[in-house]
Write an enzyme that holds these catalytic residues in place. Sequence first.
Site, PDB file in Angstrom:
ATOM      1  N   GLY A 261       0.788  -1.230   0.000  1.00 43.81           N
ATOM      2  CA  GLY A 261       0.000   0.000   0.000  1.00 43.81           C
ATOM      3  C   GLY A 261       0.818   1.277   0.000  1.00 43.81           C
ATOM      4  O   GLY A 261       0.653   2.141  -0.853  1.00 43.81           O
ATOM      5  N   MET A 263       4.418   3.457   2.273  1.00 44.71           N
ATOM      6  CA  MET A 263       5.567   3.327   3.173  1.00 44.71           C
ATOM      7  C   MET A 263       5.860   4.647   3.870  1.00 44.71           C
ATOM      8  O   MET A 263       5.910   5.703   3.239  1.00 44.71           O
ATOM      9  CB  MET A 263       6.777   2.860   2.351  1.00 44.71           C
ATOM     10  CG  MET A 263       8.034   2.666   3.153  1.00 44.71           C
ATOM     11  SD  MET A 263       7.820   1.365   4.408  1.00 44.71           S
ATOM     12  CE  MET A 263       8.911   1.997   5.680  1.00 44.71           C
ATOM     13  N   ASN A 265       8.423   6.250   5.122  1.00 38.14           N
ATOM     14  CA  ASN A 265       9.761   6.848   5.189  1.00 38.14           C
ATOM     15  C   ASN A 265       9.708   8.246   5.804  1.00 38.14           C
ATOM     16  O   ASN A 265       8.844   9.052   5.470  1.00 38.14           O
ATOM     17  CB  ASN A 265      10.341   6.976   3.781  1.00 38.14           C
ATOM     18  CG  ASN A 265      10.053   5.762   2.948  1.00 38.14           C
ATOM     19  OD1 ASN A 265      10.507   4.681   3.277  1.00 38.14           O
ATOM     20  ND2 ASN A 265       9.262   5.932   1.906  1.00 38.14           N
ATOM     21  N   GLU A 298       0.062   6.181   7.273  1.00 31.57           N
ATOM     22  CA  GLU A 298       1.490   6.483   7.067  1.00 31.57           C
ATOM     23  C   GLU A 298       1.884   7.718   7.860  1.00 31.57           C
ATOM     24  O   GLU A 298       2.975   7.787   8.429  1.00 31.57           O
ATOM     25  CB  GLU A 298       1.812   6.669   5.585  1.00 31.57           C
ATOM     26  CG  GLU A 298       1.427   5.493   4.682  1.00 31.57           C
ATOM     27  CD  GLU A 298       1.901   4.144   5.165  1.00 31.57           C
ATOM     28  OE1 GLU A 298       2.934   4.066   5.853  1.00 31.57           O
ATOM     29  OE2 GLU A 298       1.209   3.140   4.872  1.00 31.57           O
ATOM     30  N   HIS A 301       2.480   6.926  11.471  1.00 27.69           N
ATOM     31  CA  HIS A 301       3.756   6.232  11.684  1.00 27.69           C
ATOM     32  C   HIS A 301       4.875   7.207  12.076  1.00 27.69           C
ATOM     33  O   HIS A 301       5.878   6.780  12.630  1.00 27.69           O
ATOM     34  CB  HIS A 301       4.192   5.506  10.413  1.00 27.69           C
ATOM     35  CG  HIS A 301       3.762   4.080  10.313  1.00 27.69           C
ATOM     36  ND1 HIS A 301       3.896   3.181  11.349  1.00 27.69           N
ATOM     37  CD2 HIS A 301       3.246   3.370   9.273  1.00 27.69           C
ATOM     38  CE1 HIS A 301       3.464   1.980  10.954  1.00 27.69           C
ATOM     39  NE2 HIS A 301       3.063   2.067   9.697  1.00 27.69           N
ATOM     40  N   GLU A 320       2.937  -1.619  13.625  1.00 26.87           N
ATOM     41  CA  GLU A 320       1.807  -1.774  12.704  1.00 26.87           C
ATOM     42  C   GLU A 320       0.483  -1.969  13.433  1.00 26.87           C
ATOM     43  O   GLU A 320      -0.528  -1.377  13.062  1.00 26.87           O
ATOM     44  CB  GLU A 320       2.063  -2.918  11.709  1.00 26.87           C
ATOM     45  CG  GLU A 320       3.247  -2.667  10.777  1.00 26.87           C
ATOM     46  CD  GLU A 320       3.126  -1.400   9.937  1.00 26.87           C
ATOM     47  OE1 GLU A 320       2.020  -0.829   9.839  1.00 26.87           O
ATOM     48  OE2 GLU A 320       4.164  -0.960   9.381  1.00 26.87           O
TER      49      GLU A 320
HETATM   50  N1  ARG Z   1       5.344  -0.139   6.761  1.00 28.63           N
HETATM   51  C1  ARG Z   1       4.450  -0.220   5.641  1.00 28.63           C
HETATM   52  C2  ARG Z   1       3.073   0.137   6.177  1.00 28.63           C
HETATM   53  O1  ARG Z   1       2.359  -0.657   6.705  1.00 28.63           O
HETATM   54  C3  ARG Z   1       4.399  -1.544   4.975  1.00 28.63           C
HETATM   55  C4  ARG Z   1       5.693  -2.175   4.676  1.00 28.63           C
HETATM   56  C5  ARG Z   1       5.490  -3.519   4.102  1.00 28.63           C
HETATM   57  N2  ARG Z   1       6.756  -4.127   3.833  1.00 28.63           N
HETATM   58  C6  ARG Z   1       6.895  -5.326   3.280  1.00 28.63           C
HETATM   59  N3  ARG Z   1       8.084  -5.779   3.106  1.00 28.63           N
HETATM   60  N4  ARG Z   1       5.875  -6.037   2.940  1.00 28.63           N
HETATM   61  O2  ARG Z   1       2.709   1.250   6.211  1.00 28.63           O
HETATM   62 ZN    ZN Z   2       2.119   0.587   8.599  1.00 25.35          ZN
END
Ligand code: ARG
Ligand code: ZN
Length: 861
Positions: A261, A263, A265, A298, A301, A320
């Site tokens: 979906g 990320m 960062n 996001e 996060h 998560e």
């Molecule tokens: N951190 C991301 C999110 O949930 C998802 C990352 C998924 N990574 C993966 N290698 N499948 O917002």
């Molecule tokens: Zn997440």
Amino acid sequence: AEIRLAEYKPPVFLVDTVELDFDIRDDRTRVSSRLAIRRNPESAERNAPLVLNGQGQKLVAVRVDGRELAAGDYVLTDKTLTIRAVPDEGVVAIESDNDPAANTALMGLYAAGPMLCTQCEAEGFRRITYFPDRPDVQSRYRVAIHADEDRYPVLLANGNLVENGKEAGGRHYAVWEDPFRKPCYLFALVAGRLDKVADRFLTRSGREVLLEIYTEPGRSSETGFAMAALKKAMRWDEERFGREYDLDRFMIVAVSFFNFGAMENKGLNIFNDARVLGRADTATDADIAFFERVVGHEYFHNWSGDRVTCRDWFQITLKEGLTVFREQEFVGDMNSPAQERLRTVSVLRRVQFPEDAGAMAHPIRPASYQAVENFYTATVYSKGAEVIRMIQTLVGREGFRKGLDLYFERHDGHSATCEDFVRAMADANAIDLGQFMRWYAQAGTPVLDVTSRYDADSRAYTLEVEQRCPATPGQDTKEPFHMPLRLGLLDARGGDMKGDMVLKLRRPRETFVIEDVPEKPIPSLLRDFSAPVRLNYDYTDAELLVILAHDSDGFNRWDAGQKLFAKYALSGEALPDAFVTALRTVLMDKDLEAGTKAMTLTLPGEEELGLALIARGERIDPVAVCEKRRRVIKALAGALSGELWATYREIAAGLDEEASDGVARGQRSLKNLCLAYLHRAEPGKVAPVAARVVSGARNMTDKIACLDILVDGDAALAARALAEFAETFAGQPSIMDKWLGVQAAERHAGVLEKVRRLMAHKAFSLNNPNRVAALVGVFAGNPFGFHAEDGSGYRFVADVVERLDRLNPQAAARYAKPFLRWRDFDAGRQALMQEALRKLAALESLSINVREVVTKALGAD
Ligand code: ARG
Ligand code: ZN
């Protein structure tokens, strides 16, 4: 080889600062790093060498404190770079070459259509440069990017832009600095020709934040929902949890090749364009609802993930589960909390319960894994959010806020564990959550068996609650869970006699006596779905009808309807008049939200009905389940025809095609549900209406809903509508994904042939995860496709897994997962599924991602 939580060791070296230089050229990108390393005082391995992770790149040079190492000074394997002669503190500089255009795995640095972008979580950074790629190593980053100005006018990385300018040969550069220490999985870089929409947000302490959303050229008019959502999320996190944004700039980039979906960062979120771009005429309401959810997720996060991150990848649920919980609270507050809860629970039952019942069932914090990417699961995310919600139920909203504040205060700037989180909650509220930790260690969906007695003389009501949890792979027996059981007691007319109560369960069997109950009550159990369990109580239909009509708890009202639907669908009995009448009352209720009506009239999904069969000790014939479900819909539509038509017409007349706010979305879902139901009973009357909508409507939700209806009926009409749609939207891949999906969902035996042909259509590509999800993902959930009785669907999906694995192992593993449940199906299908699995297992070159799923699926019997 399994990697185990119990074997965690602190990193041998830390990296305090990272300087990266990206020299982007047509044929390769050279990455030069300077790592300020130092031995970790917490590590017991005093003399261990420096081991850096690294794969899929070409090493050019290694220097330690300025001295270039000869080939004999280090050991290079396909996964690591080991340097023995390193000082306890010094600078390691490495140069390596990336080939983003050849990176089809979409991890690390890759070409996404016209741009270059990165994805590092969980272990993508090691594909960019050699580094101790683990979340407990946190560093400050300074990143320089150089590229051709014409081809890559926009150059982005995390943090603040500190410098930019021209270079010789039509090139330019930009330097970004992130003032916050972060693990390398939060690193991001984007370069390309991008359109941009900008806005501003003033934080409550007066910081002005620049908000930017970048898209591929021509799509900036589709960013409106996302920008509005971002501002709402920023305000909401301040108000609800006291969390403020911390940089001067927040950027979102929408990319067209992405493995999931989005990320988080730091300061530079990267999104799958399907989760962030669209208007009412280019995306469905379901897509649009996701924009707010995922943008919020996001953004949240930034605190629950970036400021406080995970010590290791066993703790994914730490960030998560918590962030999904925060996202759900946000979406509820922005729209309807009650509807959000229904949606959450139906997703949990449809996706997570089956996972918990399958061959790769795992606790929200797995104890071991082979490929960590296989553990970004509904269990870790959705069940993880339920576990957080239970804490809030146990300590109350204020107590939860105190606990969260303490957690952020204690761990800001550090990596943490699930114990740290639960300890902060326990400490802030002076309660014992020791037994509660079992939710992090035990897999499987617990079952509560509840019985009751009423004693009219003493006016005492006694509830006996037994809990058990089925065995899961590697866990034959389970210890009892600590969980809240919210309930109420209704009188015969549905009045709430005692208000809301929360019982705290801790033992395998407990007895609760509620005093002073004036009449024999109807228990409203597990209100608000207070724990992620299956609850058995021997309700009469009459009792469920009272709950459906009158319970003060919206969740249980809805769930009573679900229970009745499941019962009649599976038994094949006719729908009793009383149930039809109750549903008619819901449909005609002037005060109820349309979205809630739609949810109430929606039957439990095929997955849930299948699980109900398993709970009764039966096996699933998925085609039969689909037909049982349809039979109920047809009967209901016949009985409520007048009301369904009236509802359809009334909403259709008043609804603005361009509106896609929560209320409009709810109305549209009810309207289209009415039409789909009516189509079962009166196909001849509905088809022409649907055909007109497909060609005439500008609203994408309506178009797709009606296309869905058409493909389920008259073949000639369907073919014409599909052809017209394809002609209109050729060249718009995300819209053509809907077209692929509608056809992959066709519930009839010819669907495999159709999907095979579509694999060769120009709208499809195995290289793009969204195209694969639209066609193969949807097919894998189609009982007539994947579960075709002759095994053709299993062979087809296994074949796609094999081919996709060579391009994108992470995506391939996703389509191997439906095989994990082979034990749940009838004997014939079991054999065919195992056969497909064995064929995969016999392949020599399989990624560890797919290998892990396949071997665990075949597992010990
Ligand atoms: N951190 C991301 C999110 O949930 C998802 C990352 C998924 N990574 C993966 N290698 N499948 O917002
Ligand atoms: Zn997440």
